[in-house]
Every structure is written in C-alpha cells, then in structure tokens.
Design a protein around this motif. Structure first.
Motif, short mmCIF file in Angstrom:
data_model
loop_
_atom_site.label_atom_id
_atom_site.label_comp_id
_atom_site.label_asym_id
_atom_site.label_seq_id
_atom_site.Cartn_x
_atom_site.Cartn_y
_atom_site.Cartn_z
N UNK A 64 0.81 -1.23 0.00
CA UNK A 64 0.00 0.00 0.00
C UNK A 64 0.84 1.27 0.00
N UNK A 65 2.14 1.14 0.24
CA UNK A 65 2.99 2.33 0.39
C UNK A 65 2.94 3.24 -0.84
N UNK A 66 2.96 2.68 -2.03
CA UNK A 66 2.92 3.48 -3.25
C UNK A 66 1.65 4.31 -3.37
N UNK A 67 0.57 3.80 -2.85
CA UNK A 67 -0.70 4.52 -2.90
C UNK A 67 -0.77 5.55 -1.77
N UNK A 68 -0.53 5.09 -0.56
CA UNK A 68 -0.69 5.92 0.64
C UNK A 68 0.32 7.07 0.65
N UNK A 69 1.56 6.80 0.26
CA UNK A 69 2.60 7.83 0.33
C UNK A 69 2.44 8.91 -0.74
N UNK A 70 1.67 8.65 -1.78
CA UNK A 70 1.47 9.63 -2.84
C UNK A 70 0.19 10.44 -2.68
N UNK A 71 -0.60 10.12 -1.70
CA UNK A 71 -1.87 10.83 -1.50
C UNK A 71 -1.71 11.96 -0.49
N UNK A 72 -2.23 13.11 -0.85
CA UNK A 72 -2.21 14.25 0.08
C UNK A 72 -3.06 13.97 1.32
N UNK A 73 -3.98 13.01 1.23
CA UNK A 73 -4.83 12.68 2.36
C UNK A 73 -4.14 11.79 3.38
#
Length: 183
Positions: A64-73
């Motif tokens: 999930x790091x690629x998704x979570x780390x790129x989201x401003x949320x």
C-alpha cells in the motif's frame, strides 16, 4: 402509467391468489430493498475485516505504500510512522469501522457514524486513482487501472446508503433541503 413495482405486485398477487396464500405476508417477506441493503453492509463488514487484518502483514504494508505515500490525504502518516506503523493505523481504522458497521444494525446513531467512517475509507482509496503516479495504463486503447481501487465505488455506495438511511438522527438533517440546527 403503471409503475414496475405495482406491476410486480400485481403479478405476484395473481399467482399467489391461485394457491390461496396470504399475499400480503409473502410480499412483505420479499423485501428486496432491505435484503440488498443488509447484504451490502454485511459485504462491507467482511471486506473491512479482511483488508484490515491484512494491514498487519509486512507484505500489505509494502503493497500500500505506493498509494498511501502519494496521496495528500494520507502521506503525512509517514512523517511519524514506519511503513508497518502506517499500515497498522489504517488496519485499526478499518477494523473499528467494521465493528461499528455490525452495531449499525441495532443503533442508528452508530450507523450514521459508521457510514461516515466507511465513506472516508473508500473516498480516500478512490482518491488514489488521481494521486498515484502510473496507476492508469492503456490496454489496446482502453484505459485500465488497479481494479481493487475501482471496486471501492460499490462500497462507497453502501456507505452513502448508511448515511442517507440514518441521517434523520443527525442534528443536521437535510431531508427537506434545509439545515435544522438543534435547539
């Protein structure tokens, strides 16, 4: 013009009348709308427990790091947590939301809270479609993405049903288009 629901009831009534059955009793037990709602909530509970439990594994934390780390949320979570720590926080949130969804069957105030928390989860994951680099690809000219994110549209719909069904218990009731503040 006869509505579909009226036509459906007429067909069922005529078929059942031939067998001398209590039409109203059978029609009331065939509440498809309620069954669909309950099935949607139960499916959401199962998915939240399943993906919530997975968040406690290293493989999921890294996935999930690629998704979570790129989201401003969500990227801010990495400023004070490790990959596994961020994943654990998300997992705890998902499992607590699943527990609240179970309680939503008996308490409409909890249902409203659970619906809002569920909406936050799935709005956040849907935002990954915009914030994650390289998530969209072309397959023979057709845009495709990671389908595990797209399925969250259905879970968002369940969350909105929960909020809509239980919002009359909120101090802010929008049922007539006006905000009603508590006295």
């Amino acid at each position: 013009m006869i509505s579909f629901q009226h036509t459906e009831k007429l067909i069922i009534s005529s078929l059942l009348a031939q067998k001398h059955l209590n039409i109203e009793l059978i029609y009331r037990t065939m509440n498809v709308k309620k069954a669909g709602y309950n099935l949607g909530v139960i499916a959401t509970i199962i998915v939240l427990f399943w993906i919530g439990a997975l968040k406690f594994t290293l493989a999921e934390a890294l996935a999930i790091k690629g998704y979570v780390s790129n989201s401003f949320l969500t990227s801010w979570l990495y400023s004070f947590n490790s990959d596994q720590g961020v994943s654990n926080i998300i997992g705890i949130y998902e499992i607590i939301t699943g527990i609240l969804l179970i309680a939503s069957f008996w308490n409409s105030r909890i249902a409203l809270i659970a619906g809002c928390l569920t909406a936050i989860i799935f709005l956040t994951t849907l935002s990954f479609l915009i914030t994650t680099p390289g998530i969209w690809k072309l397959s023979e000219g057709v845009p495709v993405t990671d389908f595990f994110v797209i399925k969250d549209l259905a879970f968002l719909a369940v969350a909105l049903q929960l909020v809509g069904k239980n919002s009359n218990h909120s101090p802010l009731n929008y049922s007539d288009g006006n905000v009603k503040l508590p006295d």
